[in-house]
Design a protein around this motif. Structure first.
Motif, PDB file in Angstrom:
ATOM      1  N   LEU A 279      12.155  18.322  -5.631  1.00 31.98           N
ATOM      2  CA  LEU A 279      11.334  17.178  -6.029  1.00 31.98           C
ATOM      3  C   LEU A 279      12.186  15.926  -6.202  1.00 31.98           C
ATOM      4  O   LEU A 279      11.744  14.808  -5.901  1.00 31.98           O
ATOM      5  CB  LEU A 279      10.597  17.491  -7.332  1.00 31.98           C
ATOM      6  N   LYS A 280      13.410  16.102  -6.651  1.00 29.32           N
ATOM      7  CA  LYS A 280      14.320  14.968  -6.826  1.00 29.32           C
ATOM      8  C   LYS A 280      14.622  14.314  -5.478  1.00 29.32           C
ATOM      9  O   LYS A 280      14.688  13.087  -5.368  1.00 29.32           O
ATOM     10  CB  LYS A 280      15.615  15.421  -7.498  1.00 29.32           C
ATOM     11  N   LYS A 281      14.798  15.143  -4.459  1.00 34.58           N
ATOM     12  CA  LYS A 281      15.074  14.613  -3.127  1.00 34.58           C
ATOM     13  C   LYS A 281      13.880  13.817  -2.593  1.00 34.58           C
ATOM     14  O   LYS A 281      14.041  12.762  -1.973  1.00 34.58           O
ATOM     15  CB  LYS A 281      15.398  15.760  -2.167  1.00 34.58           C
ATOM     16  N   ILE A 282      12.684  14.339  -2.850  1.00 31.18           N
ATOM     17  CA  ILE A 282      11.472  13.638  -2.408  1.00 31.18           C
ATOM     18  C   ILE A 282      11.346  12.300  -3.123  1.00 31.18           C
ATOM     19  O   ILE A 282      11.028  11.274  -2.521  1.00 31.18           O
ATOM     20  CB  ILE A 282      10.221  14.498  -2.667  1.00 31.18           C
ATOM     21  N   THR A 283      11.593  12.313  -4.432  1.00 32.70           N
ATOM     22  CA  THR A 283      11.509  11.091  -5.224  1.00 32.70           C
ATOM     23  C   THR A 283      12.465  10.032  -4.704  1.00 32.70           C
ATOM     24  O   THR A 283      12.121   8.848  -4.612  1.00 32.70           O
ATOM     25  CB  THR A 283      11.818  11.387  -6.705  1.00 32.70           C
ATOM     26  N   GLN A 284      13.677  10.455  -4.338  1.00 33.13           N
ATOM     27  CA  GLN A 284      14.666   9.516  -3.822  1.00 33.13           C
ATOM     28  C   GLN A 284      14.219   8.908  -2.491  1.00 33.13           C
ATOM     29  O   GLN A 284      14.440   7.721  -2.239  1.00 33.13           O
ATOM     30  CB  GLN A 284      16.012  10.222  -3.642  1.00 33.13           C
ATOM     31  N   ARG A 285      13.564   9.709  -1.666  1.00 33.92           N
ATOM     32  CA  ARG A 285      13.147   9.218  -0.356  1.00 33.92           C
ATOM     33  C   ARG A 285      12.056   8.157  -0.450  1.00 33.92           C
ATOM     34  O   ARG A 285      11.990   7.251   0.379  1.00 33.92           O
ATOM     35  CB  ARG A 285      12.659  10.379   0.520  1.00 33.92           C
ATOM     36  N   VAL A 286      11.185   8.271  -1.435  1.00 33.89           N
ATOM     37  CA  VAL A 286      10.068   7.323  -1.540  1.00 33.89           C
ATOM     38  C   VAL A 286      10.327   6.217  -2.564  1.00 33.89           C
ATOM     39  O   VAL A 286       9.480   5.344  -2.762  1.00 33.89           O
ATOM     40  CB  VAL A 286       8.753   8.050  -1.906  1.00 33.89           C
TER      41      VAL A 286
ATOM     42  N   TRP B 109       0.584  12.250  -9.351  1.00 34.12           N
ATOM     43  CA  TRP B 109      -0.279  13.423  -9.215  1.00 34.12           C
ATOM     44  C   TRP B 109       0.534  14.716  -9.238  1.00 34.12           C
ATOM     45  O   TRP B 109       0.144  15.700  -9.847  1.00 34.12           O
ATOM     46  CB  TRP B 109      -1.064  13.339  -7.913  1.00 34.12           C
ATOM     47  N   ILE B 110       1.675  14.676  -8.534  1.00 35.43           N
ATOM     48  CA  ILE B 110       2.535  15.865  -8.489  1.00 35.43           C
ATOM     49  C   ILE B 110       3.059  16.197  -9.889  1.00 35.43           C
ATOM     50  O   ILE B 110       3.043  17.352 -10.326  1.00 35.43           O
ATOM     51  CB  ILE B 110       3.712  15.644  -7.520  1.00 35.43           C
ATOM     52  N   LYS B 111       3.496  15.165 -10.612  1.00 39.63           N
ATOM     53  CA  LYS B 111       3.996  15.379 -11.968  1.00 39.63           C
ATOM     54  C   LYS B 111       2.909  15.924 -12.880  1.00 39.63           C
ATOM     55  O   LYS B 111       3.141  16.836 -13.683  1.00 39.63           O
ATOM     56  CB  LYS B 111       4.537  14.057 -12.538  1.00 39.63           C
ATOM     57  N   GLU B 112       1.704  15.375 -12.735  1.00 39.72           N
ATOM     58  CA  GLU B 112       0.568  15.826 -13.543  1.00 39.72           C
ATOM     59  C   GLU B 112       0.245  17.289 -13.258  1.00 39.72           C
ATOM     60  O   GLU B 112       0.001  18.084 -14.183  1.00 39.72           O
ATOM     61  CB  GLU B 112      -0.646  14.953 -13.236  1.00 39.72           C
TER      62      GLU B 112
ATOM     63  N   THR C  21       0.833  -1.194   0.000  1.00 35.46           N
ATOM     64  CA  THR C  21       0.000   0.000   0.000  1.00 35.46           C
ATOM     65  C   THR C  21       0.872   1.250   0.000  1.00 35.46           C
ATOM     66  O   THR C  21       0.611   2.211  -0.741  1.00 35.46           O
ATOM     67  CB  THR C  21      -0.930   0.026   1.234  1.00 35.46           C
ATOM     68  N   ALA C  22       1.918   1.237   0.816  1.00 38.18           N
ATOM     69  CA  ALA C  22       2.827   2.379   0.897  1.00 38.18           C
ATOM     70  C   ALA C  22       3.536   2.616  -0.434  1.00 38.18           C
ATOM     71  O   ALA C  22       3.644   3.754  -0.913  1.00 38.18           O
ATOM     72  CB  ALA C  22       3.849   2.156   2.006  1.00 38.18           C
ATOM     73  N   GLU C  23       4.012   1.535  -1.048  1.00 34.01           N
ATOM     74  CA  GLU C  23       4.707   1.668  -2.330  1.00 34.01           C
ATOM     75  C   GLU C  23       3.753   2.152  -3.418  1.00 34.01           C
ATOM     76  O   GLU C  23       4.107   3.011  -4.239  1.00 34.01           O
ATOM     77  CB  GLU C  23       5.337   0.330  -2.726  1.00 34.01           C
ATOM     78  N   GLY C  24       2.534   1.618  -3.418  1.00 35.33           N
ATOM     79  CA  GLY C  24       1.551   2.021  -4.415  1.00 35.33           C
ATOM     80  C   GLY C  24       1.128   3.466  -4.248  1.00 35.33           C
ATOM     81  O   GLY C  24       1.023   4.216  -5.225  1.00 35.33           O
ATOM     82  N   GLU C  25       0.906   3.881  -3.017  1.00 37.44           N
ATOM     83  CA  GLU C  25       0.499   5.261  -2.746  1.00 37.44           C
ATOM     84  C   GLU C  25       1.595   6.248  -3.125  1.00 37.44           C
ATOM     85  O   GLU C  25       1.316   7.335  -3.642  1.00 37.44           O
ATOM     86  CB  GLU C  25       0.131   5.422  -1.268  1.00 37.44           C
ATOM     87  N   ALA C  26       2.845   5.873  -2.868  1.00 41.56           N
ATOM     88  CA  ALA C  26       3.965   6.752  -3.224  1.00 41.56           C
ATOM     89  C   ALA C  26       4.001   6.995  -4.732  1.00 41.56           C
ATOM     90  O   ALA C  26       4.207   8.126  -5.191  1.00 41.56           O
ATOM     91  CB  ALA C  26       5.279   6.133  -2.753  1.00 41.56           C
ATOM     92  N   LYS C  27       3.775   5.930  -5.510  1.00 47.99           N
ATOM     93  CA  LYS C  27       3.770   6.074  -6.973  1.00 47.99           C
ATOM     94  C   LYS C  27       2.626   6.963  -7.441  1.00 47.99           C
ATOM     95  O   LYS C  27       2.793   7.805  -8.325  1.00 47.99           O
ATOM     96  CB  LYS C  27       3.671   4.698  -7.634  1.00 47.99           C
ATOM     97  N   VAL C  28       1.453   6.770  -6.832  1.00 56.23           N
ATOM     98  CA  VAL C  28       0.290   7.578  -7.209  1.00 56.23           C
ATOM     99  C   VAL C  28       0.517   9.048  -6.875  1.00 56.23           C
ATOM    100  O   VAL C  28       0.240   9.939  -7.689  1.00 56.23           O
ATOM    101  CB  VAL C  28      -0.980   7.051  -6.501  1.00 56.23           C
TER     102      VAL C  28
END
Length: 332
Positions: A268-275, A246-249, A235-242
Motif C-alpha cells: 500500500l505504501k508503494k501505491i500511495t507513493q505512485r499517486v 476508501w481503501i483506508k476506510e 480530477t486525477a489528483e482528487g480521485e486518487a485522494k478519494v
C-alpha cells in the motif's frame, strides 16, 4: 564550472516560509545548492528551527505576491520574490526558479522577465500523471484556456525535447487528447491540430488518445488545451485522494481487515507513493528563456524538496539549451 543554485521563492506558499525552508534544507542535504529568495528575517527564523550543516544562501527582498494578488501585479512590483527569482535566472546567478505560490504570477513573471523561446507563441505548463507504465506527461494544464492548433504543435515539440533530455528517452510518443481514437473525431481544435502534429518531423506522433489512455500510459506525452488539461489534472489528483481514503476506510472497518492491512502495508505504501503529487514536486513551464517550475501552494516539505530536485536535474542536463535548439529547428 560552478554549479548554480536553484532560486526558491521562500514566500510563495499557503503555509508561509516554514514549509519552503524545511523543503530547501532537505534538498540541500542531497547536495543541491539552494538560494532562498524572500524576507531575510523570516527565513533566518525558520532556518534556526532546523539545525543543519547544509549551506543555504539567502537573497533578501521584502515584497511578495500573495494568492490574493492579481497575476498582472508582477509588472509593477519588480522586487517581489518571484520576480527576483526569475531575474536571477536571467542574470545567470541561478540555474532555475521554483515557486510553490501563485501560478499565474509565476508565469507572468517568467514571460515578463525571461521572454519566450524563439518560435513559441505561448508557454505551457507540463505536469506528470501516474499511469500503468510509470507516468504520462500532460500539457497544457492551466496556462492557456483558449489555444490555437499551432500552440499544440509547438508544445509537442517542447515536451518531446524536455522528455528526451530529462528521461533519456529517444523520440517519446505524443498523443492528442480527443473524444475518440479515430482521426476524424474531435472538436475544431483537435481536427485542425491532428494534421499539424502528424506532419511535424521533430516528434513521434501516435495519434488521437482518449482520457483512459492517460492512465494506461498509451503515450509518453499528451497535448491538449489548458482548460481541459487543468480539469484532467485536478480530477486525477482528487480521485486518487478519494480512492486512497476508501481503501483506508475498508482496511480499518473490521478486526480482520486491520490484520490484512498490516500484511499489505508495504504494498500500500508503494501505491500511495505512485499517486502522491508531492513525489513529482512541481510542473515545468515550457517555452520561456529559462527554467521555471511551478508547484502547489499547499505543497508539503517533500513536494518542495522534490520540486528543487527536478529543477536541479533539468539544469544539470542543460534542458534549456536542448529546448532552444529543437524549437528553433522546428521554427525554421
Amino acid at each position: 564550472m560552478e554549479t548554480l543554485p536553484i532560486a526558491l521563492d521562500a514566500m510563495g506558499s499557503d503555509f508561509g516560509p516554514g514549509v519552503l525552508v524545511a523543503g530547501a534544507l532537505e534538498a540541500a542535504q542531497l547536495g543541491i545548492p539552494v538560494l532562498l529568495v524572500g524576507d531575510q528575517a523570516q527565513i533566518q527564523a525558520e532556518l534556526a528551527k532546523h539545525p543543519s550543516n547544509s549551506k543555504i544562501q539567502i537573497h533578501h527582498t521584502s515584497d511578495a505576491i500573495s494568492m490574493n494578488d492579481h497575476a498582472s501585479d508582477v509588472r509593477r512590483r519588480p522586487e517581489a520574490s518571484i520576480n527576483v527569482c526569475t531575474r536571477l535566472v536571467k542574470e545567470g546567478k541561478a540555474g532555475a526558479a521554483v515557486s510553490m505560490g501563485h501560478s499565474g504570477a509565476t508565469m507572468a513573471s517568467a514571460l515578463f522577465t525571461l521572454g519566450r523561446i524563439k518560435g513559441i507563441d505561448r508557454p505551457a505548463i507540463m505536469a506528470y500523471i501516474p499511469s500503468q507504465k510509470g507516468f504520462c506527461a500532460l500539457l497544457d494544464v492551466g496556462a492557456n484556456a483558449d489555444v490555437k492548433a499551432q500552440y499544440l504543435q509547438q508544445w509537442a515539440v517542447l515536451a518531446s525535447a524536455y522528455y528526451q533530455a530529462v528521461h533519456n528517452r529517444s523520440r517519446p510518443s505524443v498523443g492528442l487528447l480527443s473524444i475518440g481514437e479515430e482521426e476524424h473525431k474531435g472538436n475544431a481544435l483537435v481536427l485542425e491540430a491532428h494534421p499539424l502534429l502528424k506532419a511535424t518531423p521533430e516528434i513521434h506522433f501516435y495519434g488521437n488518445v482518449e482520457g483512459k489512455d492517460i492512465f494506461k500510459g498509451t503515450t509518453d506525452i499528451i497535448v491538449t488545451d489548458g482548460f481541459t488539461g487543468n480539469v484532467v489534472l485536478k480530477t486525477a489528483e482528487g480521485e486518487a485522494k478519494v480512492l486512497m481514503g476508501w481503501i483506508k476506510e475498508a482496511l480499518t472497518s473490521t478486526f480482520v481487515a486491520k490484520i490484512g492491512a498490516l500484511l499489505a502495508k508495504p504494498a500500500l505504501k508503494k501505491i500511495t507513493q505512485r499517486v502522491d503529487p508531492s513525489e513529482y514536486g512541481a510542473s515545468v513551464l515550457l517555452g520561456v528563456q529559462g527554467l521555471v517550475f511551478i508547484g502547489h501552494g499547499s505543497a508539503d516539505v517533500k513536494a518542495v524538496k522534490n520540486a528543487v530536485r527536478v529543477a536541479h536535474e533539468a539544469y544539470q542536463k542543460d534542458v534549456l539549451g536542448k529546448l532552444r535548439t529543437l524549437s528553433n529547428t522546428s521554427a525554421n
